[in-house]
Scaffold this motif. Sequence first.
Motif, short mmCIF file in Angstrom:
data_model
loop_
_atom_site.label_atom_id
_atom_site.label_comp_id
_atom_site.label_asym_id
_atom_site.label_seq_id
_atom_site.Cartn_x
_atom_site.Cartn_y
_atom_site.Cartn_z
N LYS A 117 -0.73 -3.59 -17.81
CA LYS A 117 -1.89 -2.72 -17.60
C LYS A 117 -2.90 -3.43 -16.70
O LYS A 117 -3.24 -4.59 -16.95
CB LYS A 117 -2.55 -2.37 -18.93
N TYR A 118 -3.40 -2.71 -15.69
CA TYR A 118 -4.31 -3.30 -14.72
C TYR A 118 -5.64 -2.53 -14.69
O TYR A 118 -5.66 -1.30 -14.85
CB TYR A 118 -3.71 -3.23 -13.31
N MET A 178 0.84 -1.20 0.00
CA MET A 178 0.00 0.00 0.00
C MET A 178 0.88 1.25 0.00
O MET A 178 1.85 1.32 0.74
CB MET A 178 -0.91 0.01 1.21
N GLN A 179 0.52 2.21 -0.84
CA GLN A 179 1.24 3.47 -0.93
C GLN A 179 0.31 4.62 -0.56
O GLN A 179 -0.84 4.67 -1.00
CB GLN A 179 1.76 3.69 -2.35
N ARG A 214 -9.57 -6.28 -0.20
CA ARG A 214 -10.02 -7.54 -0.79
C ARG A 214 -10.05 -7.48 -2.31
O ARG A 214 -9.74 -8.47 -2.99
CB ARG A 214 -11.39 -7.89 -0.23
N LEU A 215 -10.44 -6.34 -2.88
CA LEU A 215 -10.45 -6.22 -4.34
C LEU A 215 -9.02 -6.23 -4.89
O LEU A 215 -8.79 -6.75 -5.99
CB LEU A 215 -11.18 -4.94 -4.75
N THR A 216 -8.08 -5.69 -4.15
CA THR A 216 -6.69 -5.76 -4.57
C THR A 216 -6.21 -7.20 -4.60
O THR A 216 -5.47 -7.61 -5.51
CB THR A 216 -5.79 -4.92 -3.64
N GLU A 217 -6.64 -8.00 -3.63
CA GLU A 217 -6.28 -9.42 -3.62
C GLU A 217 -6.81 -10.15 -4.85
O GLU A 217 -6.26 -11.18 -5.26
CB GLU A 217 -6.82 -10.08 -2.35
N LEU A 221 -1.63 -2.10 -4.73
CA LEU A 221 -1.21 -2.80 -5.95
C LEU A 221 -1.30 -4.30 -5.71
O LEU A 221 -0.92 -4.78 -4.63
CB LEU A 221 0.21 -2.42 -6.33
N PRO A 222 -1.78 -5.06 -6.69
CA PRO A 222 -1.97 -6.50 -6.48
C PRO A 222 -0.65 -7.24 -6.32
O PRO A 222 0.40 -6.78 -6.75
CB PRO A 222 -2.72 -6.95 -7.73
N GLU A 223 -0.74 -8.41 -5.69
CA GLU A 223 0.44 -9.25 -5.51
C GLU A 223 1.03 -9.61 -6.87
O GLU A 223 0.30 -9.87 -7.83
CB GLU A 223 0.04 -10.52 -4.75
N GLY A 224 2.35 -9.59 -6.93
CA GLY A 224 3.02 -9.88 -8.20
C GLY A 224 2.94 -8.74 -9.18
O GLY A 224 3.14 -8.93 -10.39
#
Length: 302
Positions: free
Chosen positions: A28-29, A1-2, A53-56, A19-22
């Motif tokens: 592009k996300y 988290m930033q 949870r949405l980031t996961e 930002l998601p893992e990896g």
Amino acid sequence: MQSVRFKNRTWDVAADLRLPEGFDRTKKYPAIICAHPISSCKDQTSGSIYAERLTELGFVTLAFDASHQGESGGEPRYLEDPATRVEDFRCAVDHLMTLDYVDEDRIGVLGICGGGGYAANAAMTDHRIKALGTVVAANYGRIMREGGALATLEAIGKQRTAEARGADPLVTTFIPDSPEELAQAGATDVDTVNAVEYYRTPRAQSPNSPNKLRFSGLEAAVGFDAFHLAEVLLTQPVQIVVGDVPGAFGSYRDGFELFNRARSEKKDILVIEGASHYDLYDQPKYVDQALEKLGSFFKDTL
């Protein structure tokens, strides 16, 4: 988290970017802007629960504090101004557009409680937003008009006059400030009781959610309709989540009003059995059901 900042007019809006893992900066996300309830902050349900949870699930998420509140700038403090709250979303989209790893054609918004009403309103006029999700969305203007809007406007006018003549601003509260105040008030409505449990006890209490409201700034809220022109301008896919335990804040009926008014060809409403308004803030039994539906919705539409 930033921890990040972006501009709304002349002040900084404080936000948490996840930002998601990896995460791979060369890819592009899809991204989802997460908006907190009225009186809340990004550290509570919108950020620590839903954005996390949405980031996961693989999304970039941006959870922000409303202007004039929390860690965001903006004077006067503790102002709940609908136009500024809606502009916060547009400015959040602007910020995402500057990030080269965000797919500009796959940006969604998720709003909780009053943040859901504001999210719907923002999506109507910013079609860079491609999908709208709401959890117990509440129309703050409708809430303000119930229980004596004309008397409220008279009182606000008198307070503004007093402040123009040098009186100190009147800073009031959204809800009783403690369980003890709740007991003294004799309030028994499920939404009010649960609001105090959520905001004013260790369950979710945060210094960035101080239960303070500038009374003299409320005229615009009385005249605000979060769903105005939804039948004309709200065309994006919509996923609405409500609980089937109705309370005084009215999110159950607001959810159905938004569903019925939205022009969207793709729209759905999930009613979670046994869930009250605040159960859908942080109670796993109900939040898990909401996120299962929202996760599949955003994967399908972004």
